[in-house]
Write a protein that holds these residues in place. Structure first.
Motif, PDB file in Angstrom:
ATOM      1  N   ASP A 254       8.300   0.730   2.865  1.00 20.65           N
ATOM      2  CA  ASP A 254       8.161   0.296   4.264  1.00 20.65           C
ATOM      3  C   ASP A 254       9.405   0.636   5.076  1.00 20.65           C
ATOM      4  OD1 ASP A 254       5.657  -0.695   3.704  1.00 20.65           O
ATOM      5  OD2 ASP A 254       6.316  -2.772   3.465  1.00 20.65           O
TER       6      ASP A 254
ATOM      7  N   ARG B 261       9.108   6.950  11.250  1.00 17.35           N
ATOM      8  CA  ARG B 261       8.393   6.778  12.525  1.00 17.35           C
ATOM      9  C   ARG B 261       9.352   6.641  13.707  1.00 17.35           C
ATOM     10  NH1 ARG B 261       3.772   2.481  10.375  1.00 17.35           N
ATOM     11  NH2 ARG B 261       2.556   4.003   9.179  1.00 17.35           N
TER      12      ARG B 261
ATOM     13  N   ASN C  55      -0.632   7.193   8.043  1.00 16.92           N
ATOM     14  CA  ASN C  55      -1.679   6.307   7.520  1.00 16.92           C
ATOM     15  C   ASN C  55      -1.130   4.885   7.474  1.00 16.92           C
ATOM     16  OD1 ASN C  55      -4.021   8.071   6.567  1.00 16.92           O
ATOM     17  ND2 ASN C  55      -2.278   9.117   5.617  1.00 16.92           N
ATOM     18  N   PHE C  56      -1.961   3.934   7.784  1.00 20.31           N
ATOM     19  CA  PHE C  56      -1.474   2.574   7.945  1.00 20.31           C
ATOM     20  C   PHE C  56      -1.924   1.669   6.802  1.00 20.31           C
ATOM     21  CE2 PHE C  56      -1.283   4.598  12.028  1.00 20.31           C
ATOM     22  CZ  PHE C  56      -0.033   4.205  12.503  1.00 20.31           C
TER      23      PHE C  56
END
Length: 347
Positions: free
Chosen positions: A33, A40, A68-69
């Motif tokens: 994460d 990002r 992709n989330f």
């Protein structure tokens, strides 16, 4: 210094670069994460993986989640979970390995610790395989003798378990046997002389060969190592090195015939299963690696063995172990590796 040269060369070419290096020996979901957040924030368009298996595995998952989330564990290698990802949104990957062990640079999966149960989970997507690998053996010159030994034994475990895995795949078997031949000849040499360019080259290739061969499957060495690594943080290659002879002994009845061939192919001084076992134990001893989990796996005890056995039973690697095992039998192998109970006497 070479790392900063790489970064400077990219920046000199007008390419914005962000560095994410907060990767522990056993990366978890939070590691991924954090890497995704850096990706990002900089609106980057690709990931360059520089490091050992941990950096490779974390970085491949960053590329997976770039567009992709959800959680990285939404893409665990169970059923068709990989189809949840939009392949067009997976960032391009360049891999620059700095160890000769996992072979993650040629793999389509990553091993990530799930903080919820402290178990290692396999994350998979075909596009997680790097599109370009730059395998420069000079980048492994700085490895310590311990890391050289532990990562080398990881490569050996990949080749050995792939060779022993059931199923028909002569190409994988051939790659695995040649990988073991290279390791037999060159791991002891590079352990003694870390700047032996020839042996560093062959070990880097053997690592990639192991990860290529284990597309056929792995086995109990890895199904035990994965949950143990998640629970104790033990180096993955070290765990594999400790477990290998105990798993060999458990699987003896179904791998014995293959060991006759392997002993001949590796030109071992002694034939058959005993010859391979003798070589395995001798190599591990020559590399200064321990024979048991005691002292090597922090906090491991009989209670942990009982708790980890069900996780090992569910590990995907266990599905291609050449011999089926119950949870009780897996617990038993954990305990044998802890206490050093190996029937082989070498006589």
């Amino acid at each position: 210094p070479w790392f900063h040269e790489l970064v400077d060369s990219l920046r000199d070419a007008g390419l914005p670069v962000a560095i994410f290096d907060a990767v522990p020996a056993n990366p978890d979901g939070a590691t991924v994460d954090a890497g995704v957040a850096v990706f990002r924030k900089g609106e980057h368009d690709g990931v360059v993986l520089i490091g050992g298996g941990s950096a490779m595995d974390a970085g491949k998952c960053v590329a997976l989640l770039a567009g992709n989330f959800g959680s990285v564990f939404d893409y665990e290698d169970v059923g068709d979970n990989w189809k949840r990802a939009d392949p067009a949104e997976i960032a391009p990957i360049v891999a620059v390995p700095t160890t000769a062990g996992t072979g993650s640079e040629v793999g389509r999966a990553s091993v990530i610790v799930d903080e919820r149960d402290h178990n290692k989970k396999i994350i998979f997507h075909p596009k997680m395989q790097p599109g370009l690998v730059i395998a420069d053996p000079e980048l492994t010159f700085g490895l310590s003798p311990f890391v050289t030994a532990a990562t080398g034994m990881d490569a050996l475990a990949h080749c050995f378990e792939a060779f022993c895995a059931p199923g028909y795949h002569p190409m994988a078997d051939g790659i695995a046997v040649e990988g073991m031949r290279l390791i037999r000849e060159h791991l002891p040499r590079v352990f003694v002389d870390g700047n032996d360019a020839e042996s560093r080259t062959h070990m880097m290739m053997a690592a990639s060969m192991g990860a290529t061969a284990f597309q056929k499957g792995l086995g109990m060495v890895h199904s035990l190592s994965h949950p143990l690594g998640g629970a104790t943080g033990i180096h993955h290659g070290l765990a594999n090195a400790i477990f290998m002879p105990y798993v060999m002994e458990f699987n003896k009845s179904v791998i014995e015939e293959k060991m006759w061939y392997l002993a001949r192919a590796l030109e071992l001084p002694r034939a058959g299963f005993d010859g391979v076992m003798e070589w395995m134990l001798g190599l591990r001893s020559a590399l200064g690696l321990p024979h048991t989990l005691e002292g090597a796996a922090k906090g491991f005890d009989a209670a942990m063995a009982k708790r980890l056995a069900p996780l090992a039973a569910r590990d995907p690697s266990q599905g291609t172990n050449p011999k089926e095992a119950t949870e009780a039998e897996l617990e038993g192998v954990f305990l044998k590796a802890w206490k050093g109970e190996l029937a082989f006497s070498g006589g």
